[in-house]
Design a protein around this motif. Structure first.
Motif, PDB file in Angstrom:
ATOM      1  N   HIS A 123       0.844  -1.190   0.000  1.00 51.61           N
ATOM      2  CA  HIS A 123       0.000   0.000   0.000  1.00 51.61           C
ATOM      3  C   HIS A 123       0.881   1.242   0.000  1.00 51.61           C
ATOM      4  CE1 HIS A 123      -3.801   1.977   0.290  1.00 51.61           C
ATOM      5  NE2 HIS A 123      -3.432   2.643   1.370  1.00 51.61           N
ATOM      6  N   ALA A 124       0.737   2.041  -1.032  1.00 53.58           N
ATOM      7  CA  ALA A 124       1.507   3.278  -1.173  1.00 53.58           C
ATOM      8  C   ALA A 124       0.535   4.452  -1.147  1.00 53.58           C
ATOM      9  CB  ALA A 124       2.297   3.262  -2.473  1.00 53.58           C
ATOM     10  N   CYS A 125       0.502   5.136  -0.024  1.00 53.05           N
ATOM     11  CA  CYS A 125      -0.399   6.266   0.129  1.00 53.05           C
ATOM     12  C   CYS A 125       0.096   7.141   1.264  1.00 53.05           C
ATOM     13  CB  CYS A 125      -1.816   5.780   0.451  1.00 53.05           C
ATOM     14  SG  CYS A 125      -1.916   5.057   2.094  1.00 53.05           S
ATOM     15  N   GLU A 126      -0.555   8.254   1.400  1.00 53.97           N
ATOM     16  CA  GLU A 126      -0.321   9.079   2.578  1.00 53.97           C
ATOM     17  C   GLU A 126      -1.133   8.463   3.702  1.00 53.97           C
ATOM     18  OE1 GLU A 126       1.040  12.521   2.622  1.00 53.97           O
ATOM     19  OE2 GLU A 126       1.830  12.250   0.617  1.00 53.97           O
ATOM     20  N   GLY A 127      -0.598   8.369   4.865  1.00 53.47           N
ATOM     21  CA  GLY A 127      -1.389   7.876   5.978  1.00 53.47           C
ATOM     22  C   GLY A 127      -0.742   6.727   6.707  1.00 53.47           C
ATOM     23  N   ASP A 129      -1.349   3.569   6.893  1.00 51.68           N
ATOM     24  CA  ASP A 129      -1.170   2.256   6.257  1.00 51.68           C
ATOM     25  C   ASP A 129      -0.091   2.247   5.179  1.00 51.68           C
ATOM     26  OD1 ASP A 129      -3.107   1.035   7.835  1.00 51.68           O
ATOM     27  OD2 ASP A 129      -4.726   1.546   6.458  1.00 51.68           O
ATOM     28  N   ASN A 130       0.556   3.375   4.968  1.00 55.77           N
ATOM     29  CA  ASN A 130       1.594   3.457   3.939  1.00 55.77           C
ATOM     30  C   ASN A 130       2.674   2.398   4.182  1.00 55.77           C
ATOM     31  OD1 ASN A 130       2.892   4.662   1.645  1.00 55.77           O
ATOM     32  ND2 ASN A 130       4.415   5.441   3.074  1.00 55.77           N
ATOM     33  N   GLU A 163      -6.724   2.957   7.888  1.00 55.66           N
ATOM     34  CA  GLU A 163      -7.389   3.865   6.957  1.00 55.66           C
ATOM     35  C   GLU A 163      -8.478   3.093   6.209  1.00 55.66           C
ATOM     36  OE1 GLU A 163      -6.497   7.042   6.856  1.00 55.66           O
ATOM     37  OE2 GLU A 163      -4.689   6.841   8.068  1.00 55.66           O
ATOM     38  N   THR A 205      -7.674   1.877   2.659  1.00 52.32           N
ATOM     39  CA  THR A 205      -6.794   0.714   2.503  1.00 52.32           C
ATOM     40  C   THR A 205      -7.620  -0.562   2.404  1.00 52.32           C
ATOM     41  OG1 THR A 205      -5.156   1.855   3.863  1.00 52.32           O
ATOM     42  CG2 THR A 205      -4.785  -0.481   3.453  1.00 52.32           C
TER      43      THR A 205
END
Length: 152
Positions: free
Chosen positions: A8-12, A14-15, A108, A111
């Motif tokens: 998972h590649a995101c802001e937050g 769960d990154n 998140e 996610t």
């Protein structure tokens, strides 16, 4: 069985979390797909001949929205079964270590939705096969070339 690794590649929060997705065995996936389609049809989904004729692309376009037609109990069972195909790799330096996901693994909401979507994609082919089983006449038409009427 087909597998997919998803990071998972995101802001937050769960990154960087790593998930390992495994497609169900053929018998389980077939049963899951048939039950999903039947529950969606009971709920008003239009999964007819045109959807089946468009093949995997047609069912993929319906996508995870198929779950929106199910009553809550059927939906919970379908999603729970699907999420049994997901494991978490808690230590990125040791990819052989994994465990089943827990609700607390998702901080998140996005996610969870993305992971569900990814594991759903692994099973779309089984939905197509189930649609063919539910619509045997359409399946027969799709497997045979159209014949012109014979002259009498």
């Amino acid at each position: 069985m087909k597998t997919l690794d998803y990071t998972h590649a995101c802001e937050g929060a769960d990154n960087g979390k790593q998930f390992h997705l495994t497609r169900m065995d053929a018998f389980s996936a077939d049963q899951w797909a048939r039950h999903c389609l039947q529950a969606a049809i009971r709920g008003g989904a239009r999964v007819g001949a045109d959807m089946v004729q468009s093949g995997m692309a047609g069912l993929a376009s319906l996508g995870i929205e198929i779950f929106g037609f199910m009553d809550e109990a059927d939906l919970d069972r379908a999603l729970e079964r699907l999420m049994r195909c997901v494991s978490l790799r808690p230590d990125p330096s040791n990819p052989s270590l994994s465990r089943p996901v827990l609700a607390s693994d998702f901080e998140e909401p996005e996610t969870l939705g993305i992971v569900r979507s990814e594991v759903f994609k692994l099973h779309v082919g089984f939905l197509l096969a189930a649609a063919h089983q539910l619509f045997p006449v359409v399946a027969a038409l799709l497997s045979e070339p159209a014949q012109s009427p014979s002259a009498a």
